[in-house]
Design a protein around this motif. Structure first.
Motif, mmCIF file in Angstrom:
data_model
loop_
_atom_site.group_PDB
_atom_site.id
_atom_site.type_symbol
_atom_site.label_atom_id
_atom_site.label_comp_id
_atom_site.label_asym_id
_atom_site.label_seq_id
_atom_site.Cartn_x
_atom_site.Cartn_y
_atom_site.Cartn_z
ATOM 1 N N ALA A 41 96.298 -75.672 -38.651
ATOM 2 C CA ALA A 41 95.002 -76.352 -37.838
ATOM 3 C C ALA A 41 95.130 -76.836 -36.302
ATOM 4 N N ALA A 42 96.249 -78.160 -36.513
ATOM 5 C CA ALA A 42 96.654 -78.908 -35.750
ATOM 6 C C ALA A 42 97.024 -78.031 -34.471
ATOM 7 N N ALA A 43 98.441 -77.283 -35.676
ATOM 8 C CA ALA A 43 99.168 -76.702 -34.144
ATOM 9 C C ALA A 43 98.367 -75.757 -33.303
ATOM 10 N N LEU A 44 97.201 -75.701 -33.955
ATOM 11 C CA LEU A 44 97.013 -74.181 -32.796
ATOM 12 C C LEU A 44 95.435 -74.872 -31.840
ATOM 13 N N LEU A 45 95.170 -76.503 -32.100
ATOM 14 C CA LEU A 45 94.580 -77.195 -31.008
ATOM 15 C C LEU A 45 95.159 -77.438 -30.279
ATOM 16 N N ALA A 46 96.687 -78.174 -30.848
ATOM 17 C CA ALA A 46 97.902 -78.405 -29.506
ATOM 18 C C ALA A 46 97.768 -77.959 -28.478
ATOM 19 N N ALA A 47 97.934 -76.134 -29.088
ATOM 20 C CA ALA A 47 98.766 -74.916 -28.293
ATOM 21 C C ALA A 47 97.419 -74.363 -27.178
ATOM 22 N N MET A 53 87.166 -79.493 -40.821
ATOM 23 C CA MET A 53 86.851 -79.830 -38.819
ATOM 24 C C MET A 53 88.143 -80.848 -38.472
ATOM 25 N N LYS A 54 88.159 -80.802 -37.491
ATOM 26 C CA LYS A 54 90.093 -81.263 -36.789
ATOM 27 C C LYS A 54 90.382 -82.838 -37.105
#
Lengths: 159, 159, 159, 159, 159, 159
Positions: free
Chosen positions: A30-36, E48-49
């Motif tokens: 999830a974090a990687a998708l946000l960072a991307a 969520m994030k």
């Protein structure tokens, strides 16, 4: 660039049901998708077949990013498939302001829909910094910031 | 028959929100949909009106099966409605392999996207059989199988 | 200080059911409890009265910290009550090791119960660093680290 | 051996918070605990630290089995700790009966508390068999069996 | 007005991911959407994030109401965006009946799909009233009402 | 009657894992326990054996009510067992106040722990009434009431 109530924007939702990744991997995915570049990413606990607890890994992305982030989702989760579909999204217009509190200044996002001021939301990260500096719970500083933000709402009927 | 990254397939999601079926019925409903040909079926805990805990019964099905499985979903859950909508789905190419472990041979699914080997996933049912035969936890045999599977990945940049 | 299978330690669980705090506040509350010395802190989604979705804020703490962290939980959540009760906890003995992977060295925690080596777990934060440095998904580096860690298990019956 | 309302039995709850096991492993862990003699085993989705989705693996066990099943839980999940605490449990007296339905006979468990007949519950596995044999949804056969079971309740005030 | 199996109706799903509203606000938001004409409204716990527990506020609405209820959702939750997309929905034909039980008459909804009688569901609110009047648990009266309703099903193959 | 930080009170938690009751029944069970005197009642979604989604029905009750409410829980859910165990609970001292807002007066509960004023919480039901009367979202009135309540906190270090 800020669609209002009458100019919804097209976004894409990506999703994969995952029962063979750990919580650590899912959190990182999830974090990687946000960072991307995903607009949002979230995890939904579900029950999958054969008595396995699972998770839907979901992301909301711009159309232009959908192919790229689909591949990223597959790589990050090791899922064998990813599904996608379009949504229309209405976002309020956001403007940035600052309010004063006894804990110091706090950034606030004002959301407007047409001429109606819908909300004045203190930014959580800034609130957290003030709270840490003051040695006071996040909740307390947020309350102070929300109170201070109400003046921003006063030009509209929702106050 | 195995769409790759550039040939997404159309699938249909069926869903019904259910607050008047028991956990037993919901478990059987999901299993019945899978037995009837659904690509996937899952249950999502939600909160529904009037303070009732509920469940979304969801299934991912081929377009050709959507009407038939919609009726099945209604019959299995007793829901008064079922909704459906299309998704595009990208699935990796899957090939089947076998690896050796100290617990015996284990089937492994290799997932490839274009030329990139994304994952080499031991099949859970086979791992469970080896674990039962060896009197060893599933988790332990899965780790051994994953380690043995890594050689399958070595042709691609993800290793 | 590292109780084994036959020397369980006493710990205390703190809990409060919260339906009047935001997700932001709840996330900060759990993090604050950990920062203040809780052994663990977690959030459980529940359904509370009057159709409200809620969250149980839970923490596992040492007996000596129970009073202090009870007050912290009340401050962080604004809950009007916090409940506590004792558990006995058995923890495996943990020793720290390092293994080599193509992505660099990774710290591994080996868990032993009596004479049985139960698991060799790569530390997630270190795996994340290697993954970021290599531009490779967390999942992929974790698999490599787990494979490299298996040699640590070989002295016990679980390998 | 069947405690009634006034003779509660002592049971033990085991629990571990797990964020580093897959859904496959968690499903197998719960099943393994049941196969090893747990009275009940269940999985609760939670949110753990560092943005990781997690699961509490819980089991209810007899006191005499607590040590043995604690070790099993550690082995099956690879968790570094397991906590335990006692509960008192009141169970209704259960007697087994059979009722006739148009789908064939179905086993029913009658639950009695003191002199009050609390429920007459058709056994799900038997209902599933009748449903499969008749080509009828589980839900439909369960309704028929529940209707047929009501006569068993008629001796008590709850009918 | 009652689409059958072969005349699906178009409906719209509205959704917003919310991590900055309390359970009280979320409960009221769902209730407000129903009061304002939504066909259904529900809450899904997600992660969520930034380690925040969150909730998807969802509503199923008629196309003609989509714009109006999108604004309502924004107002009720203070979310900065709401997404929407279309579904096709198949609903069974519903007819209303009454059955007698020892607790008094109970309204029942019969669901028909084509010529098949799918279910005969006692209306929960009426069951609750009978249960309160008789001082008997809801569950018990529901069982009696379901048993009494089975005669309504007898004209179709599902009985 | 209002234990403070140094006089925890003994309470009892009742719990039953239920996979054979509907969402309607579970909602009514929780409400019935509250109506019968439980201090709190809540529902936790879990995954139970045989692939069934389930729910823990939990209640927090006074010791003197534990036996009576255990029976009630069995009757309301039809569960074959209910478990119970003691907790110690610390509650803040609550005093009732009223604040003025542009939507009218709102009741506020002030929570104090020793000499520290922890929170000033507007009562949700009263806020809902003002919101309905003013035709304004619950969220907006709650914000106004929270802002107005801050003056109640000013005598303590948390403001």
């Amino acid at each position: 660039m800020q669609p209002g109530a009458d100019t919804p924007e097209a976004v894409v939702e990506l999703a994969a049901n995952v029962d063979d990744a750990t919580g650590e991997t899912l959190g990182h995915a999830a974090a990687a998708l946000l960072a991307a570049g995903a607009l949002d990413a979230w995890l939904t606990p579900i029950q999958m077949k054969k008595g396995r607890p699972g998770t839907i890994v979901s992301a909301l992305v711009r159309e232009a990013d959908a192919a790229r982030l689909s591949i990223a989702l597959l790589r990050e989760t090791g899922s064998f498939g990813v599904r996608r579909r379009a949504w229309e999204r209405t976002v309020v217009e956001r403007s940035h302001h600052e309010v004063d509190t006894v804990y110091g200044p706090v950034s606030v996002k004002l959301g407007t829909l047409g001429r109606e001021r819908l909300f004045a939301r203190p930014e959580a990260d800034g609130v957290a910094e003030r709270a840490a500096a003051a040695g006071v719970p996040f909740r307390v500083v947020m309350l102070a910031a929300e109170a201070a933000s109400r003046s921003l709402l006063s030009a509209g009927p929702s106050s």
